[in-house]
Scaffold this active site. Structure first.
Site, short mmCIF file in Angstrom:
data_model
loop_
_atom_site.label_atom_id
_atom_site.label_comp_id
_atom_site.label_asym_id
_atom_site.label_seq_id
_atom_site.Cartn_x
_atom_site.Cartn_y
_atom_site.Cartn_z
NE ARG A 68 -2.66 -1.75 3.20
CZ ARG A 68 -2.92 -1.83 4.50
NH1 ARG A 68 -3.44 -0.81 5.13
NH2 ARG A 68 -2.65 -2.92 5.16
CG PHE A 69 2.69 1.52 3.15
CD1 PHE A 69 1.47 1.97 3.63
CD2 PHE A 69 3.15 0.28 3.52
CE1 PHE A 69 0.73 1.18 4.49
CE2 PHE A 69 2.42 -0.52 4.37
CZ PHE A 69 1.21 -0.07 4.85
CG ASP A 179 -0.99 -4.50 7.95
OD1 ASP A 179 -2.08 -5.09 7.79
OD2 ASP A 179 -0.25 -4.15 7.01
#
Ligand code: ADP
Ligand code: MG
Length: 343
Positions: A68-69, A179
């Site tokens: 995602r990053f 996470d």
């Protein structure tokens, strides 16, 4: 409508005032320190520049994957390392930069054999990156869902104990993982290595113009209180109330995957999972052939009320108390490695 976020001035110095040349100022790793190494002796003066790695010193090799990053690369820096590069889009987002700074500050506090080794960070925009040791093994996700390996109950327990040890340490350090999932847990010659703790859990990342985008296999790790906080439209503030107890819920899902070889709520649409979990429903364990003790651990971790979930120290003692399964090796009772045979 237009989001306010794009109008914000990026401030990398940790100060609240906007500065015109701030976008090329190295990020300070700890906003409580003044960063002046001339002020000594200060026990923590080492903690700043010590971990800064000049981007040019890294010899980036192939990309290992995308999250995602940003992208993760294999790289050479005094040997093999993994480099997590922040997506350039986020450089203009003050929230993301703050999250990055916080993560590095957290990361450097961690030293435990079941946690990935933090080696340093590139703190000079536009090159923001985190450098860790390179995990050579596979993730639990690969073992369970891609290779469909069967884990014996003894191996499952050993893995769960190591995860609990690493997580107990993180929590003692005041860090929430946020996470914890099988994709972020590596297994290297029987040793568990947890990665991505406290990492950019920003829920904003999940939103696009269409609304909330739910990555595959993410929802089943979310505790009911997090599920209930999900919004259909992009929130301006961080909205998910992550906690130690929400990490324990995620651990429950990892425990379930290890036992079953599948995700809970498998192939159910996200709306349905959000609705069920948010109302306190759980994946049924009717088809899970294992002992009561093993199922009890799962149900405790998945408790609807966060306060009812055990902490990792308690989990560790529950796991240690599980009876060890002795494998029969007589020819009349051939060893069966399937999960059902062991339960
Ligand atoms: P995700 O966790 O969703 O897979 P990430 O951005 O964390 O996304 O990771 C992208 C890829 O890089 C994944 O395949 C992951 O296994 C791999 N990876 C991440 N960190 C490391 C590491 N320290 N060592 C080896 N591989 C890594
Ligand atoms: Mg990851």
């Amino acid at each position: 409508h237009k989001s306010n976020d794009s109008d914000k001035t990026v401030s990398l110095s940790g100060s609240t005032s906007a500065s015109t040349d701030s976008d090329r100022t190295p990020i300070r790793l700890d906003s409580t320190e003044d960063g002046d190494s001339g002020n000594w002796p200060r026990q923590n003066s080492l903690s700043l520049k010590e971990w800064d790695i000049p981007y040019d010193d890294l010899h980036l090799l192939e990309s290992i994957g995308k999250g995602r990053f940003g992208t993760v690369h294999r790289a050479l820096w005094h040997g093999d390392v993994a480099v997590k590069l922040l997506k350039e889009d986020y450089l203009d987002d003050e929230h993301m930069l703050e999250a990055f700074k916080l993560e590095v500050a957290n990361f450097k506090k961690t030293r435990h054999e079941n946690l990935v080794l933090f080696m340093g960070a590139c703190m000079n925009p536009p090159h923001l990156a985190i450098v860790t040791s390179l995990c050579k093994g596979n993730t639990l996700y690969t073992y369970i869902h891609a290779r469909r390996d069967k884990f014996t109950i003894n191996r499952t327990t050993l893995v769960a104990q190591q995860i609990s040890q690493g997580m107990g340490y993180l929590h003692a350090r005041g860090i929430h993982h946020k996470d914890l999932r099988t994709k972020n847990i590596f297994l290297e010659n029987g040793k568990v290595i947890i990665t991505d703790f406290g990492l950019f859990s920003s829920t904003k990342l999940l939103y696009c113009e269409m609304g909330l985008g739910v990555p595959n296999g993410w929802l089943c790790y979310l505790a009911p209180e997090l599920m209930r906080a999900l919004m259909p439209v992009k929130p301006t503030e961080e909205i998910l109330p992550f906690s130690k107890a929400s990490d324990v819920y995620s651990f429950g899902t990892v425990w379930y995957e290890l036992l079953c070889g599948e995700f809970p709520f498998k192939s159910q649409p996200p709306e349905s999972v959000i609705w069920q979990v948010g109302r306190g429903m759980k994946q049924t364990l009717a088809n899970l052939q294992t002992s009561r003790d093993v199922k009890d651990i799962l149900m405790l971790c998945w408790s609807f009320q966060a306060d009812d979930r055990p902490d990792f120290a308690k989990l560790l003692s529950l796991l240690e108390r599980l009876p060890k399964k002795r494998l029969a090796r007589s020819p009349s009772h051939p060893v069966q490695l399937s999960r059902s045979a062991e339960s």
